[in-house]
Design a protein around this motif. Structure first.
Motif, short mmCIF file in Angstrom:
data_model
loop_
_atom_site.label_atom_id
_atom_site.label_comp_id
_atom_site.label_asym_id
_atom_site.label_seq_id
_atom_site.Cartn_x
_atom_site.Cartn_y
_atom_site.Cartn_z
N ALA A 77 4.68 11.36 13.14
CA ALA A 77 5.20 12.39 12.23
C ALA A 77 5.24 11.89 10.79
N TRP A 78 5.69 10.64 10.60
CA TRP A 78 5.78 10.11 9.24
C TRP A 78 4.39 9.90 8.63
N GLU A 79 3.42 9.55 9.47
CA GLU A 79 2.05 9.39 8.97
C GLU A 79 1.45 10.74 8.59
N ARG A 80 1.76 11.75 9.38
CA ARG A 80 1.26 13.09 9.09
C ARG A 80 1.87 13.62 7.80
N ALA A 81 3.14 13.30 7.57
CA ALA A 81 3.80 13.73 6.33
C ALA A 81 3.12 13.09 5.12
N LYS A 82 2.75 11.80 5.26
CA LYS A 82 2.05 11.13 4.17
C LYS A 82 0.67 11.74 3.95
N ALA A 83 -0.02 12.06 5.03
CA ALA A 83 -1.35 12.64 4.92
C ALA A 83 -1.32 13.98 4.20
N GLU A 84 -0.20 14.67 4.34
CA GLU A 84 -0.07 15.98 3.70
C GLU A 84 0.57 15.87 2.32
N GLY A 85 0.99 14.66 1.92
CA GLY A 85 1.66 14.47 0.64
C GLY A 85 0.73 14.69 -0.55
N ALA A 86 1.35 15.07 -1.67
CA ALA A 86 0.58 15.33 -2.89
C ALA A 86 1.09 14.54 -4.08
N ARG A 87 2.28 13.92 -3.97
CA ARG A 87 2.86 13.15 -5.07
C ARG A 87 3.22 11.75 -4.59
N ALA A 88 3.43 10.86 -5.53
CA ALA A 88 3.70 9.46 -5.20
C ALA A 88 4.91 9.31 -4.28
N GLU A 89 5.97 10.07 -4.52
CA GLU A 89 7.17 9.94 -3.71
C GLU A 89 6.95 10.38 -2.27
N GLU A 90 5.93 11.21 -2.04
CA GLU A 90 5.61 11.66 -0.68
C GLU A 90 4.61 10.73 0.01
N LEU A 91 3.89 9.96 -0.78
CA LEU A 91 2.82 9.11 -0.25
C LEU A 91 3.24 7.66 -0.08
N MET A 92 4.23 7.22 -0.82
CA MET A 92 4.58 5.80 -0.88
C MET A 92 5.19 5.28 0.42
N SER A 93 5.09 3.97 0.59
CA SER A 93 5.81 3.27 1.66
C SER A 93 7.17 2.88 1.08
N ALA A 94 8.23 3.32 1.71
CA ALA A 94 9.57 3.11 1.17
C ALA A 94 10.54 2.73 2.30
N PRO A 95 11.64 2.05 1.94
CA PRO A 95 11.98 1.58 0.59
C PRO A 95 11.12 0.39 0.17
N ALA A 96 11.15 0.09 -1.12
CA ALA A 96 10.37 -1.04 -1.62
C ALA A 96 10.96 -2.35 -1.12
N VAL A 97 10.10 -3.23 -0.62
CA VAL A 97 10.52 -4.57 -0.22
C VAL A 97 10.30 -5.47 -1.42
N CYS A 98 11.39 -5.99 -1.99
CA CYS A 98 11.32 -6.68 -3.28
C CYS A 98 11.68 -8.15 -3.17
N ALA A 99 11.24 -8.91 -4.18
CA ALA A 99 11.56 -10.33 -4.30
C ALA A 99 12.27 -10.56 -5.63
#
Length: 224
Positions: A77-99
């Protein structure tokens, strides 16, 4: 011993996108800057996620093949949502893993391995984006010159840290591979020396051929 930090290896001029950036603009940004992923940051400069070529390709993978030669892959389901996304916030992998900039190469590499990511946005104390570090950046420590590695092991590790005479242990380094020879006072020092040598930036492997004068490990067994 001085370990190189994430702050020394990271890229500081980070290409970034906003959450509202459209799909095509993201593709254009990646292409024009010759990068494979970009952090998505909010209005305060804090990373929300990362959008990569892999995230964008889900849109193509989720479409029907006109030739009919390949079936549409099963998408969660989450992959399908990304495939249908049109903006960065819908396409990104989140949350950001930071250093953090002060982290060592080891800390950053372990986080990448655990989280299965290829890059880490780097943030400051306020969690604002200050850089990005990739797997390739971390591998740069292995470009250290053999002589620099040998000097660090001989002077910083053996002499200053462990108080051993420079003539007691010989150190040879070729292509990052360390070979130790000579004699130490106590047998218990040998695994310690080997472990410390492995922690030196740029070391690929350690081979020890050390003799000892006293088997203090045997005495410790008898005392217990």
């Amino acid at each position: 011993m001085q370990h190189r930090t994430v702050g020394e290896l990271m890229t500081r001029g980070v290409v970034r996108v906003t959450p509202q950036m459209p799909f095509k603009e993201i593709v254009k940004t990646l292409t024009e800057n010759d990068v494979t992923a970009v952090p998505v940051v909010d209005a305060t400069g804090r990373p929300m996620g990362v959008v990569s070529e892999a995230d964008l390709l889900r849109k193509s993978a989720g479409q029907a093949d006109p030739s009919g030669r390949t079936p549409i892959p099963h998408l969660e389901a989450w992959e399908r949502a990304k495939a249908e996304g049109a903006r960065a916030e819908e396409l990104m992998s989140a949350p950001a893993v930071c250093a953090r900039a002060e982290w060592t190469v080891v800390e950053a590499a372990r986080l990448m391995e655990v989280q299965n990511v290829k890059r880490l946005p780097v943030v400051d104390e306020a969690d604002k984006l200050v850089g990005i570090v990739s797997r390739g950046d971390l591998l740069r420590v292995f470009l250290r010159q053999d002589e620099a590695i040998r000097e660090e092991i001989t002077l910083d590790l053996l002499h200053r840290a462990l108080g051993l005479a420079p003539s007691g242990v010989t150190v040879e380094v070729r292509e990052g591979q360390v070979t130790l020879g000579g004699t130490v006072q106590d047998r218990s020092l040998i695994p310690l020396i080997e472990r410390l040598c492995r922690s030196v930036d740029g070391v690929v492997s350690v081979s020890e051929h050390l003799a000892y004068e006293t088997d203090d490990t045997r005495r410790a067994v008898f005392e217990t």
